[in-house]
Design a protein around this motif. Structure first.
Motif, mmCIF file in Angstrom:
data_model
loop_
_atom_site.group_PDB
_atom_site.id
_atom_site.type_symbol
_atom_site.label_atom_id
_atom_site.label_comp_id
_atom_site.label_asym_id
_atom_site.label_seq_id
_atom_site.Cartn_x
_atom_site.Cartn_y
_atom_site.Cartn_z
ATOM 1 N N LEU A 40 0.921 -1.265 -0.048
ATOM 2 C CA LEU A 40 -0.125 -0.072 -0.061
ATOM 3 C C LEU A 40 1.121 1.356 -0.142
ATOM 4 C CD1 LEU A 40 -3.051 -0.766 2.296
ATOM 5 C CD2 LEU A 40 -3.166 0.154 0.050
ATOM 6 N N TYR A 41 1.753 1.160 0.861
ATOM 7 C CA TYR A 41 2.732 2.245 0.941
ATOM 8 C C TYR A 41 3.457 2.594 -0.504
ATOM 9 C CZ TYR A 41 7.055 5.235 1.801
ATOM 10 O OH TYR A 41 7.917 6.055 1.819
ATOM 11 N N LEU B 236 0.666 3.961 -3.099
ATOM 12 C CA LEU B 236 0.129 5.342 -2.840
ATOM 13 C C LEU B 236 1.342 6.326 -2.783
ATOM 14 C CD1 LEU B 236 -2.251 4.562 0.040
ATOM 15 C CD2 LEU B 236 -2.640 5.040 -2.147
ATOM 16 N N SER B 237 2.719 6.022 -2.781
ATOM 17 C CA SER B 237 3.652 7.121 -2.697
ATOM 18 C C SER B 237 4.304 7.316 -4.129
ATOM 19 C CB SER B 237 4.674 6.534 -1.788
ATOM 20 O OG SER B 237 5.483 5.470 -2.218
ATOM 21 N N VAL B 238 3.678 6.710 -5.195
ATOM 22 C CA VAL B 238 4.251 6.954 -6.450
ATOM 23 C C VAL B 238 3.317 8.078 -7.148
ATOM 24 C CG1 VAL B 238 5.629 5.118 -6.856
ATOM 25 C CG2 VAL B 238 3.112 5.130 -7.557
ATOM 26 N N ASP B 239 3.651 8.815 -7.898
ATOM 27 C CA ASP B 239 2.802 9.720 -8.882
ATOM 28 C C ASP B 239 1.559 8.914 -9.665
ATOM 29 O OD1 ASP B 239 3.914 12.302 -7.906
ATOM 30 O OD2 ASP B 239 5.409 12.245 -9.671
ATOM 31 N N PHE C 291 -5.422 -4.628 -7.944
ATOM 32 C CA PHE C 291 -5.223 -5.976 -8.125
ATOM 33 C C PHE C 291 -4.058 -6.423 -6.877
ATOM 34 C CE2 PHE C 291 -7.474 -5.904 -12.222
ATOM 35 C CZ PHE C 291 -8.350 -6.701 -11.880
ATOM 36 N N ASP C 292 -2.909 -5.657 -6.903
ATOM 37 C CA ASP C 292 -1.860 -6.095 -6.282
ATOM 38 C C ASP C 292 -2.119 -5.850 -4.760
ATOM 39 O OD1 ASP C 292 -0.162 -6.468 -8.251
ATOM 40 O OD2 ASP C 292 0.645 -4.359 -8.411
ATOM 41 N N VAL C 293 -3.054 -4.984 -4.323
ATOM 42 C CA VAL C 293 -3.089 -4.919 -2.850
ATOM 43 C C VAL C 293 -4.381 -5.874 -2.708
ATOM 44 C CG1 VAL C 293 -4.379 -3.243 -1.297
ATOM 45 C CG2 VAL C 293 -2.846 -2.295 -2.870
#
Length: 175
Positions: free
Chosen positions: A57-58, A61-64, A75-77
């Motif tokens: 998740l981090y 959520l931290s990439v543009d 799907f990954d999460v």
């Protein structure tokens, strides 16, 4: 019908604590100790998996664009979360086995269904051939039917067990 006899009609022990053969008795102790070790390891895997979900998740959520997830990220999460849930189901299988010395077949099949559901959730149809999809469908159908049959058998056994209780209480009231 005694309580012990009713119980044995619903359950059977794979690793009884008492056995006539001393070697078998020792082997059962070793296997139960191994199952305890597996339970500890499974708890560690669950904690590691939860940390992995947080990390995924981090990262996502931290990439543009920040704090936005596209469908591949979801799907990954979802896949990471489903792995944690499957790990928990496996731990429950181990814990139930430790508590009763009985393999919880219904729960094992439910865990397999959850694993195949995870596979379906994260399935990328662009990279998957029709034979693979058919294989997953057949496996899902087979597991679903198996689960239904086990649940039906358990329900019938429970009804038989309850009728045995009712008939005994009726007989005791008549006497």
């Amino acid at each position: 019908m005694t309580e012990q006899k009713k119980r044995t009609t619903l359950l059977h022990e794979e690793l009884p604590a008492e056995h006539d053969d001393p070697l078998i008795r020792v082997l059962h102790i070793v296997i139960r100790a191994s199952i305890r070790l597996l339970a500890i390891l499974m708890a560690m895997v669950i904690m590691w998996s939860v940390a992995d979900v947080i990390w995924v998740l981090y990262e996502r959520l931290s990439v543009d664009p920040v704090f936005l997830l596209d469908h591949n990220d979801l799907f990954d999460v979802f896949g990471a979360i489903m792995l944690v849930l499957i790990s928990i189901e496996i731990f429950i299988n181990i814990r139930l086995y430790l508590g009763s010395n009985v393999i919880p077949i219904k729960l094992v099949v439910a865990t397999a269904l959850m694993a195949i559901a995870r596979k379906v959730i994260v399935l990328d149809l662009d990279d998957t051939g029709p034979n693979y999809v058919i294989g997953i469908a057949v496996t899902t159908l087979a597991l679903g039917i198996t689960y239904w049959l086990i649940a039906r058998k358990d329900a019938l056994a429970y009804e038989t067990y309850r009728r045995g209780d009712d008939s005994e209480s009726d007989n005791s009231q008549e006497n």
